[in-house]
Design an enzyme around this catalytic site. Structure first.
Site, PDB file in Angstrom:
ATOM      1  N   CYS A  61     -40.589  20.956  26.592  1.00 37.05           N
ATOM      2  CA  CYS A  61     -39.532  20.173  26.343  1.00 37.05           C
ATOM      3  C   CYS A  61     -39.650  20.069  24.794  1.00 37.05           C
ATOM      4  CB  CYS A  61     -39.755  18.983  27.019  1.00 37.05           C
ATOM      5  SG  CYS A  61     -39.557  19.082  29.069  1.00 37.05           S
ATOM      6  N   ASP A  62     -38.548  19.731  24.296  1.00 37.18           N
ATOM      7  CA  ASP A  62     -38.320  19.252  22.981  1.00 37.18           C
ATOM      8  C   ASP A  62     -37.278  18.581  22.796  1.00 37.18           C
ATOM      9  OD1 ASP A  62     -40.094  19.588  20.135  1.00 37.18           O
ATOM     10  OD2 ASP A  62     -38.044  19.489  19.698  1.00 37.18           O
ATOM     11  N   SER A  63     -37.175  17.278  21.871  1.00 38.25           N
ATOM     12  CA  SER A  63     -35.770  16.607  21.668  1.00 38.25           C
ATOM     13  C   SER A  63     -35.493  16.359  20.444  1.00 38.25           C
ATOM     14  CB  SER A  63     -36.186  15.100  22.372  1.00 38.25           C
ATOM     15  OG  SER A  63     -36.483  14.969  23.599  1.00 38.25           O
ATOM     16  N   GLY A  70     -34.401  20.017  25.137  1.00 38.10           N
ATOM     17  CA  GLY A  70     -34.159  21.455  25.762  1.00 38.10           C
ATOM     18  C   GLY A  70     -35.512  21.440  26.714  1.00 38.10           C
TER      19      GLY A  70
END
Length: 396
Positions: free
Chosen positions: A68-70, A105
């Site tokens: 995950c990445d924000s 994501g």
């Protein structure tokens, strides 16, 4: 099933834990600063994919890996972690009174089915019209320096978020409904990831009365106190003991020349501690201690963290009350020490007192590992005497 979270974010880990899932955490090591994409949303999805793939490449057996990445988008511009107070302050001033879109994501890679799913969840966030003083105070906490977009909705920054449109959990770090759907696509039912709830002891009056005898008595307390004495800095010590229990370890520390104050939640245990440490014990939650900031020289926690569902709040509170250079001493790998002594295999789940977890989480609160020792427990009826590790963190 081996479920891996390819992220070092404490917020993502806590989100999964609160939903009943205990993932294995493997940090990818992806250099986020050198990755570009056509849009903020695509950047978040690409970073999540790179993280998942990097972790998959290191695996030596099958697993389901979630990366995950924000990224926060305001006026078409992507904002990640600011890194410095100056940048955080500038961004917060530009954000106040406006709205942005928080893109997270998600990349799920299942090595059994060889499937890779890539999805994006986006949530609109509305920000309060913060004053300059509020921005300076918020930056001073250090929180906005290490989170995407320079804000949190579930932490100190919560009062500065006036509303959201979309999935709340997505703003925290990952979308639980989306992850559930992605897992279903690779044949994994969400309830199959739930971790069984372990019943914790309530330490009522009957348990408190037999606690010392059932835990090795004075012999074990003396061994623990001697180990703590090895790691305490030289000189007269004022020690604050968390989960002081019956005061049996604290009394041994006093015998070694220390002044000990103890806190515990159990009134039944404190009745015994008052006899051993008269006038120096009180009822208090270890996550909300009645102690001023940066006033404490040494904090000790013996056989506490392994009992918790989440040790993070304890580490944060210890970091708050320790003065710069102060020390935090805690036992680690308590359950693993017993398993080894009895000849059983290591536990595959991540305990709250695991060394790797504590070192990583402590570092985020300014606590650096700088010492360690061990001490023996009482010999068991079957197997050897367990050897308990004791570690020391120093407040930077």
């Amino acid at each position: 099933m081996r479920f891996v979270l390819a992220s070092q974010s404490p917020a993502r880990l806590q989100t999964l834990r609160s939903a009943g899932v205990e993932p294995e955490v493997i940090v990818s090591g992806v250099d986020e600063d050198n990755v570009t994409a056509e849009s903020p949303g695509e950047l978040a999805r690409l970073l999540a994919t790179l993280k998942a793939r990097a972790v998959v490449a290191e695996l030596d057996d099958h697993a389901t890996v979630l990366g995950c990445d924000s990224v926060l988008e305001i006026d078409g511009v992507a904002y990640g972690k600011p890194g410095t107070p100056e940048i955080a302050r500038e961004r917060l001033r530009a954000m106040r009174g406006k709205s942005g879109v928080l893109h997270t994501g998600h990349c799920l890679f299942d090595t059994n089915t060889k499937q890779e799913l890539r999805e994006l969840a986006s949530t609109t966030v509305y920000f309060a019209d913060m004053t300059d003083d509020e921005i300076d105070a918020y930056v001073g906490t250090g929180e906005p320096l290490v989170v995407a977009g320079s804000f949190t909705v579930d932490g100190i920054g919560g009062p500065f978020v006036t509303g959201i449109e979309g999935d709340y959990h997505n703003v925290v770090g990952l979308s639980l409904p989306l992850v559930r759907t992605m897992l279903a696509q690779v044949g994994i039912a969400w309830p199959s990831l739930w971790t069984p709830v372990v019943k914790r002891p309530d330490y009522n009056e009957s348990e408190a009365a037999r606690y010392d005898d059932s835990r090795g008595g004075v012999e074990r307390a003396q061994a623990a106190a001697r180990a703590v004495g090895e790691l305490l800095p030289a000189g007269s010590q004022r020690v604050l003991e968390l989960a002081v229990g019956t005061g049996i370890v604290g009394a041994e520390l006093v015998a070694l020349g220390n002044l000990v104050h103890g806190f515990d939640l159990s009134t039944a245990m404190l009745q015994h501690a008052k006899v051993r440490l008269p006038g120096h014990v009180a009822a208090a939650d270890a996550t909300r201690l009645p102690v001023a900031d940066r006033r404490t020289d040494a904090v000790v926690a013996i056989w506490l963290l392994h009992l918790l569902d989440d040790s993070t709040p304890i580490l944060a509170e210890v970091a708050r009350i320790l003065r710069p250079g102060g020390v935090f001493l805690t036992t680690t790998e308590k359950n693993e020490a017993t398993r080894y002594a009895e000849g059983r295999d290591p536990n595959t789940t991540r305990a709250q007192d695991s060394l790797t977890r504590l070192v990583a989480e402590a570092a985020t609160h300014g606590l650096a590992l700088d010492g360690a020792t061990t001490f023996p427990g009482p010999r068991r009826t079957t197997g050897n005497a367990p050897i308990y590790p004791l570690i020391r963190f120093r407040r930077i």
